[in-house]
Design a protein around this motif. Structure first.
Motif, PDB file in Angstrom:
ATOM      1  N   PHE A 700      29.610  39.373  51.970  1.00  0.00           N
ATOM      2  CA  PHE A 700      30.853  40.099  52.168  1.00  0.00           C
ATOM      3  C   PHE A 700      30.589  41.605  52.193  1.00  0.00           C
ATOM      4  N   THR A 701      31.332  42.277  53.037  1.00  0.00           N
ATOM      5  CA  THR A 701      31.191  43.723  53.200  1.00  0.00           C
ATOM      6  C   THR A 701      32.553  44.390  52.993  1.00  0.00           C
ATOM      7  N   GLY A 702      32.548  45.717  53.149  1.00  0.00           N
ATOM      8  CA  GLY A 702      33.805  46.459  53.008  1.00  0.00           C
ATOM      9  C   GLY A 702      34.115  46.781  51.557  1.00  0.00           C
ATOM     10  N   PHE A 703      35.359  47.162  51.321  1.00  0.00           N
ATOM     11  CA  PHE A 703      35.798  47.593  50.002  1.00  0.00           C
ATOM     12  C   PHE A 703      36.353  46.412  49.195  1.00  0.00           C
ATOM     13  N   ILE A 704      36.393  46.615  47.885  1.00  0.00           N
ATOM     14  CA  ILE A 704      37.144  45.682  47.035  1.00  0.00           C
ATOM     15  C   ILE A 704      38.616  45.972  47.264  1.00  0.00           C
ATOM     16  N   PRO A 705      39.382  45.017  47.777  1.00  0.00           N
ATOM     17  CA  PRO A 705      40.786  45.315  48.091  1.00  0.00           C
ATOM     18  C   PRO A 705      41.571  45.716  46.836  1.00  0.00           C
ATOM     19  N   SER A 706      42.277  46.817  46.955  1.00  0.00           N
ATOM     20  CA  SER A 706      43.108  47.245  45.820  1.00  0.00           C
ATOM     21  C   SER A 706      44.198  46.224  45.528  1.00  0.00           C
ATOM     22  N   GLU A 707      44.522  45.409  46.545  1.00  0.00           N
ATOM     23  CA  GLU A 707      45.586  44.410  46.361  1.00  0.00           C
ATOM     24  C   GLU A 707      45.225  43.340  45.323  1.00  0.00           C
ATOM     25  N   LEU A 708      43.945  43.182  45.007  1.00  0.00           N
ATOM     26  CA  LEU A 708      43.555  42.172  44.022  1.00  0.00           C
ATOM     27  C   LEU A 708      44.207  42.433  42.669  1.00  0.00           C
ATOM     28  N   GLY A 709      44.570  43.661  42.428  1.00  0.00           N
ATOM     29  CA  GLY A 709      45.235  43.998  41.170  1.00  0.00           C
ATOM     30  C   GLY A 709      46.580  43.323  41.013  1.00  0.00           C
ATOM     31  N   GLY A 710      47.100  42.768  42.109  1.00  0.00           N
ATOM     32  CA  GLY A 710      48.385  42.084  42.034  1.00  0.00           C
ATOM     33  C   GLY A 710      48.294  40.651  41.553  1.00  0.00           C
ATOM     34  N   LEU A 711      47.083  40.146  41.320  1.00  0.00           N
ATOM     35  CA  LEU A 711      46.903  38.770  40.852  1.00  0.00           C
ATOM     36  C   LEU A 711      47.093  38.730  39.337  1.00  0.00           C
ATOM     37  N   LYS A 712      48.312  38.563  38.906  1.00  0.00           N
ATOM     38  CA  LYS A 712      48.675  38.675  37.495  1.00  0.00           C
ATOM     39  C   LYS A 712      48.021  37.603  36.628  1.00  0.00           C
ATOM     40  N   LYS A 713      47.678  36.449  37.223  1.00  0.00           N
ATOM     41  CA  LYS A 713      47.117  35.347  36.436  1.00  0.00           C
ATOM     42  C   LYS A 713      45.596  35.307  36.475  1.00  0.00           C
ATOM     43  N   LEU A 714      44.973  36.206  37.214  1.00  0.00           N
ATOM     44  CA  LEU A 714      43.527  36.171  37.386  1.00  0.00           C
ATOM     45  C   LEU A 714      42.807  36.385  36.060  1.00  0.00           C
ATOM     46  N   GLN A 715      41.874  35.470  35.746  1.00  0.00           N
ATOM     47  CA  GLN A 715      41.093  35.568  34.525  1.00  0.00           C
ATOM     48  C   GLN A 715      39.589  35.672  34.791  1.00  0.00           C
ATOM     49  N   ILE A 716      39.160  35.245  35.953  1.00  0.00           N
ATOM     50  CA  ILE A 716      37.744  35.336  36.301  1.00  0.00           C
ATOM     51  C   ILE A 716      37.640  35.942  37.691  1.00  0.00           C
ATOM     52  N   LEU A 717      37.055  37.123  37.770  1.00  0.00           N
ATOM     53  CA  LEU A 717      36.820  37.808  39.047  1.00  0.00           C
ATOM     54  C   LEU A 717      35.320  37.990  39.192  1.00  0.00           C
ATOM     55  N   ASP A 718      34.717  37.321  40.164  1.00  0.00           N
ATOM     56  CA  ASP A 718      33.275  37.362  40.363  1.00  0.00           C
ATOM     57  C   ASP A 718      32.987  37.664  41.824  1.00  0.00           C
ATOM     58  N   LEU A 719      32.624  38.913  42.097  1.00  0.00           N
ATOM     59  CA  LEU A 719      32.286  39.354  43.449  1.00  0.00           C
ATOM     60  C   LEU A 719      30.842  39.830  43.504  1.00  0.00           C
ATOM     61  N   ALA A 720      30.028  39.404  42.566  1.00  0.00           N
ATOM     62  CA  ALA A 720      28.667  39.914  42.421  1.00  0.00           C
ATOM     63  C   ALA A 720      27.796  39.563  43.614  1.00  0.00           C
ATOM     64  N   HIS A 721      26.796  40.433  43.837  1.00  0.00           N
ATOM     65  CA  HIS A 721      25.727  40.205  44.822  1.00  0.00           C
ATOM     66  C   HIS A 721      26.279  39.971  46.226  1.00  0.00           C
ATOM     67  N   ASN A 722      27.031  40.938  46.679  1.00  0.00           N
ATOM     68  CA  ASN A 722      27.446  41.032  48.061  1.00  0.00           C
ATOM     69  C   ASN A 722      27.052  42.412  48.565  1.00  0.00           C
ATOM     70  N   SER A 723      27.711  42.895  49.573  1.00  0.00           N
ATOM     71  CA  SER A 723      27.400  44.237  50.096  1.00  0.00           C
ATOM     72  C   SER A 723      28.658  45.091  50.101  1.00  0.00           C
ATOM     73  N   LEU A 724      29.403  45.013  49.024  1.00  0.00           N
ATOM     74  CA  LEU A 724      30.648  45.760  48.905  1.00  0.00           C
ATOM     75  C   LEU A 724      30.343  47.231  48.620  1.00  0.00           C
ATOM     76  N   VAL A 725      31.154  48.098  49.194  1.00  0.00           N
ATOM     77  CA  VAL A 725      30.932  49.542  49.063  1.00  0.00           C
ATOM     78  C   VAL A 725      32.194  50.202  48.510  1.00  0.00           C
ATOM     79  N   GLY A 726      32.089  51.508  48.318  1.00  0.00           N
ATOM     80  CA  GLY A 726      33.234  52.264  47.829  1.00  0.00           C
ATOM     81  C   GLY A 726      33.316  52.225  46.312  1.00  0.00           C
ATOM     82  N   SER A 727      34.435  52.632  45.785  1.00  0.00           N
ATOM     83  CA  SER A 727      34.625  52.709  44.339  1.00  0.00           C
ATOM     84  C   SER A 727      35.404  51.493  43.837  1.00  0.00           C
TER      85      SER A 727
END
Length: 956
Positions: A700-727
């Motif tokens: 996966f490339t590109g940015f971490i979508p800011s929209e992910l913050g809207g997932l109120k029930k999210l308990q496990i977020l694992d985006l490791a070892h891709n090619s994501l950029v930005g802050s």
């Protein structure tokens, strides 16, 4: 002359009448029955006798002895569903089709019974209301659909009406209240799947002044019961309102008219009040069930007014005090249920409080309390005992061998205690009536003579976690009525004998043993519906035919071969075997499938694109295989899908946009593949129930979508070892579930499939006994396969990307996170004091970044922290010590930070040295920032004048 005329007239009328009768049966009625039969499907030949001229001799047809008109049509299924064999027979003798209006020609019909069949594609016809002479109507458990016709209110002579056990929609017709002669009314389980079957309060009950029996159980009536209308039924003898979702009940009634009432069932509701006072004025009550209805307060003394009471069930309520004195006065009581009331102390003390009535009891349920002591001092004195439930207590000691003297014993449940000792055939010597035996989860050893033939015929046996092996008990071969057997974790080894597969078993659980050998090549003739042999050492090929199996768990064995179609299955688990080949297109014919678990095999090929045919599917786990290709778009048609696990395969392409229509998704694990593209922003808009979102080790490339913050029930977020950029987006601080210890994922909150096996029900949890959501998480650089309850895991792993910039302050507000991994990026800045608020943190990995500044001493206050990695950064100063940090004395935690000093690394430092090193780092950082700003300014000046120069040149 007149006499001769009258004789001739009578003879003429008789001649005319006889001409319309075919050997005792009116032709018009016979023709009507033949037409009715032609509209039915009759696989069991229930109506095979319907031929010949005299319909009065046909099965289910009864004619009046005088008029010879058909008055009764009794076509109830001859088989009841009391055990698996009779359930199978009932299914094979089900009538189906439509009720033909030709029946209206049978104008004298008074009794109509078409119960226990399968009219699941039919409605109750409106013309049912035209049988003006009908007194008895029974359409129960024939699975009719649609609405109950309002015309049913026209049956003015009706006295018996049973429409229970169907799947009606629409509103319950108030016209039933017109049936003023009605004696018996049952609508139980008729609107169970309808969310709101009532419009207004059920006040029409008051019009049924002759009613003796009323059963509305298993319907969602909410608060639509009109208790004042119920109270007017002064002839009512039985009132059943179990599982009606009721929350309102009057504590007092001004005048109790229910003086004829002998049976009252209000179990499994949600009243949340004290026990109503008016009940104790109905002194004729023989049967009362108030269990599991959230009553609180205490058991009143006035309960002793019910001197004739025979059956009392108060279990599963929230009483603050369990006073047993009023119970002890019920001398005619024969059945007592005090389960799950928090009763503590020695069981002998409870017996003493109940007094002499205890030894007259025939049925006793005290499950799920905290009773201690042993049973050897009293159990054999209960000579009339037929059913005893003491499961899930703290009982100890031995089971006395003279328990075999209880000749009436039918059911014995001593599960989940601390009972010990050896059980031999002497314990069962006279228990010829025993049908249900549960000794599971005790410290018991069963040693029976190989030639022993039991005096009983069990239907239900549970010996889980007892010592039964090494061989399968040979006495089981004589249990020819056994339907349900659990022998999980019982030290059984060796091969399953052939005779075992010939038993009439419907439910088998022999998981977690060391059973070897292979399975039968075919289960085509088997009656097994549930088969759990998980975690054994079974080898051989996958059987070719599965018969009537509906739930299958063969995971964690050595079975090989290809995946085959399981026509009737709703649950299939074959994970951790040697299944090979591809997933066949025939999987799309498994229309009842809800759980599919094929993880950790050697399955290859592409995923079939035909999932829209399996609309009930809730769980898919194909992880750890060799599946390739793109994710099929038809997965988006699985509207009930909750879990999608495709971890560690060879999938490529982008996440299909159709996945956004799986709005019930909770668990998404697509890590360790070759997926690419950007992370879709629609996830936070459409998949609002996501708790686990794992995309690690893809492309996966590109940015971490800011929209992910809207997932109120999210308990496990694992985006490791891709090619994501930005802050890291600041919106990550909006992950509400990670801010508190509130659980948004509850693996026990899943519906269950209820399979009838004998006179008991085996509840098969979709997740519970068979299926667990598991996943790989990264802790301190290591992959850990965890089955820890997901409601306890809250983790963020975005390591191994190309992220830069500062960590947003909002991230440190996620106080419930237990694992935070930001390693192997290009992040800068210092660790703030706010990290001290992350009290749940167990693992923190910030290695291989460009963090700087001192390590804050507040890290030592994180008492749960046991994994820490700050290596290969630019931290400086003295390494803090004390409390939790003293337990983390591995120097590798801090390696690669040139300006750190002090234990546990070898480089010592004084305070001045540490301070100077910190200042040096700050100075270096300050110079780096100055050079950065200078470069930006020079770049701007150079760019500005370059562009201006070009423009000037063009103008010239």
């Amino acid at each position: 002359m007149i006499k001769l005329f009258l004789v001739a007239l009578v003879s003429f009328l008789i001649t005319i009448n006889c001409s319309s009768i075919a050997n005792g049966c009116f032709e018009v009625e016979r023709d009507a029955l033949i037409t009715f039969k032609d509209g039915l499907h009759d696989p069991g030949n229930l109506l095979s006798s319907w031929n010949g001229p005299n319909c009065c001799n046909w099965t289910g047809v009864i004619c009046d002895n005088i008029t010879e008109h058909v008055v009764t049509l009794d076509l109830r299924n001859p088989y009841d569903c009391n055990d698996y064999v009779s359930c199978s027979n009932m299914d094979s003798h089900n009538l189906s089709g439509e009720i033909n209006p030709a029946l209206l020609s049978i104008r004298h019909l008074t009794h109509l019974d078409i119960s226990s069949h399968n009219f699941s594609n039919s409605y109750i016809p409106k013309f049912i209301g035209s049988f003006q002479n009908l007194v008895y109507l029974n359409l129960s458990f024939s699975l009719f659909q649609g609405a109950i016709p309002h015309e049913i209110g026209n049956l003015s002579q009706l006295q018996f009406l049973d429409l229970s056990g169907s799947s009606f929609t629409g509103l319950m017709p108030p016209e039933i209240g017109n049936l003023s002669d009605l004696r018996y009314l049952s609508l139980s389980y008729s609107y169970y799947y309808s969310s709101n079957p009532i419009c207004g309060r059920l006040s029409w009950f008051s019009h049924l002044s002759n009613l003796r029996y009323l059963d509305m159980s298993w319907n969602k009536l909410s608060n639509n019961i009109d208790w004042s209308a119920i109270n007017e039924l002064h002839l009512l003898e039985a009132l059943m309102l179990s599982r009606c979702d009721l929350s309102e009940i009057p504590i007092d009634l001004y005048h109790v008219n229910l003086t004829s009432l002998t049976k009252l069932d209000l179990s499994s509701n949600r009243f949340n009040v004290t026990l109503p006072n008016w009940m104790w004025n109905i002194t004729g009550l023989l049967y009362i069930d108030l269990s599991y209805s959230k009553f609180h307060g205490s058991i009143p003394d006035t309960l002793s007014n019910l001197v004739s009471l025979n059956y009392l069930s108060l279990g599963g309520n929230n009483f603050e005090h369990v006073f047993l004195k009023p119970v002890s006065k019920l001398l005619y009581l024969r059945s007592l249920d005090l389960s799950e009331l928090g009763i503590e102390g020695d069981v002998l003390n409870l017996i003493e409080r109940l007094g002499n009535m205890w030894y007259n009891l025939e049925v006793v349920y005290l499950n799920n309390n905290n009773l201690s002591g042993n049973i050897s001092n009293w159990i054999t004195q209960m000579r009339n005992l037929s059913r005893l439930g003491l499961g899930r207590n703290s009982l100890s000691g031995h089971i006395p061998s003279d328990i075999g003297s209880l000749t009436h014993l039918n059911e014995l449940d001593l599960s989940y205690n601390s009972l010990s000792g050896v059980i031999t055939e002497n314990h069962f010597v006279n228990l010829s009536k025993l049908k249900h035996l549960d000794l599971s989860h005790n410290l018991l050893t069963l040693k029976m003579n190989d030639k022993w033939v039991p005096p009983f015929q069990l239907k239900h046996l549970n010996l889980d976690s007892c010592k039964v092996g090494p061989m399968l008990p040979s006495w089981l071969r004589w249990q020819t009525q056994l339907l349900y057997v659990r022998l999980s974790n019982t030290s059984i080894t060796g091969v399953i004998s052939t005779w075992f597969w010939n038993l009439p078993l419907a439910y088998i659980d022999m998981s977690c043993n060391n059973i070897r050998g292979s399975l039968p090549r075919s289960f085509r003739l088997s009656k097994i519906r549930v088969l759990n042999l998980r975690s054994n050492n079974i080898n051989g090929l996958v059987p070719k035919e599965w018969g009537s199996i509906e739930a299958l768990d063969l995971s964690n064995n050595n079975i090989r071969g290809t995946f085959l179609e399981f026509p009737q299955a709703f649950f299939v688990a074959l994970s951790r075997n040697r299944i090979s080949g591809t997933i066949p297109q025939a999987i799309c014919n498994m229309s009842d499938l809800e759980v599919l678990q094929l993880s950790t095999n050697i399955i290859s090929g592409e995923i079939p694109d035909c999932w829209k045919n399996i609309s009930k599917l809730q769980y898919i786990d194909l992880s750890n295989n060799q599946i390739n290709g793109e994710l099929p778009s038809s997965i988006g048609s699985l509207q009930h899908l909750k879990t999608l696990q495709l971890y560690n395969n060879k999938l490529y392409g982008e996440i299909p946009s159709n996945l956004q229509w799986c709005k019930n998704l909770v668990f998404v694990s697509l890590g360790m593949n070759k997926l690419s593209g950007v992370i879709p922003t629609w996830i936070s808009k459409q998949l609002l129930n996501i708790v686990v979102f794992q995309l690690r080790s893809n492309n996966f490339t590109g940015f971490i979508p800011s929209e992910l913050g809207g997932l109120k029930k999210l308990q496990i977020l694992d985006l490791a070892h891709n090619s994501l950029v930005g802050s890291i987006p600041s919106s990550i601080g909006n992950l509400f579930s990670m801010k508190s210890s509130t659980q948004h994922y509850d693996s026990t909150n899943d519906t269950s499939t209820m399979i009838a096996v004998g006179d008991l029900y085996a509840y098969i949890s979709r997740i519970g006994d068979f299926y667990e959501d598991k996943l790989y998480i990264n802790i301190n650089g290591q992959q850990v396969y965890t089955s820890k309850p997901l409601e306890l895991i809250k983790t963020i792993d975005i390591s191994g990307n190309k992220l830069n910039g500062y960590i947003p302050e909002e991230l440190w507000l996620l106080k419930a996170v237990i694992n935070l991994n930001l390693s192997k990026n290009f992040l800068i800045g210092e660790i703030p004091e706010k990290i001290g608020g992350m009290r749940s943190l167990e693992s923190l990995d910030l290695s291989f970044n460009e963090f700087s500044g001192p390590i804050p001493e507040i890290l030592s206050t994180l008492s749960s922290l046991h994994n820490l990695n700050l290596s290969y950064n630019n931290f400086s100063g003295k390494i803090p010590a004390g409390r939790q940090l003293d337990t983390l004395n591995d120097s590798s935690i801090y390696v690669g930070n040139s300006y750190l000093c002090g234990p546990p690394i070898d480089k010592s430092c004084s305070e001045d040295q540490a301070s100077s090193e910190i200042n040096l780092v700050h100075e270096n950082n300050r110079m780096e920032m100055i050079w950065l700003y200078l470069a930006i300014v020079l770049g701007f000046i150079l760019g500005f004048w370059s562009i201006r120069g070009i423009l000037m040149f063009i103008n010239v």
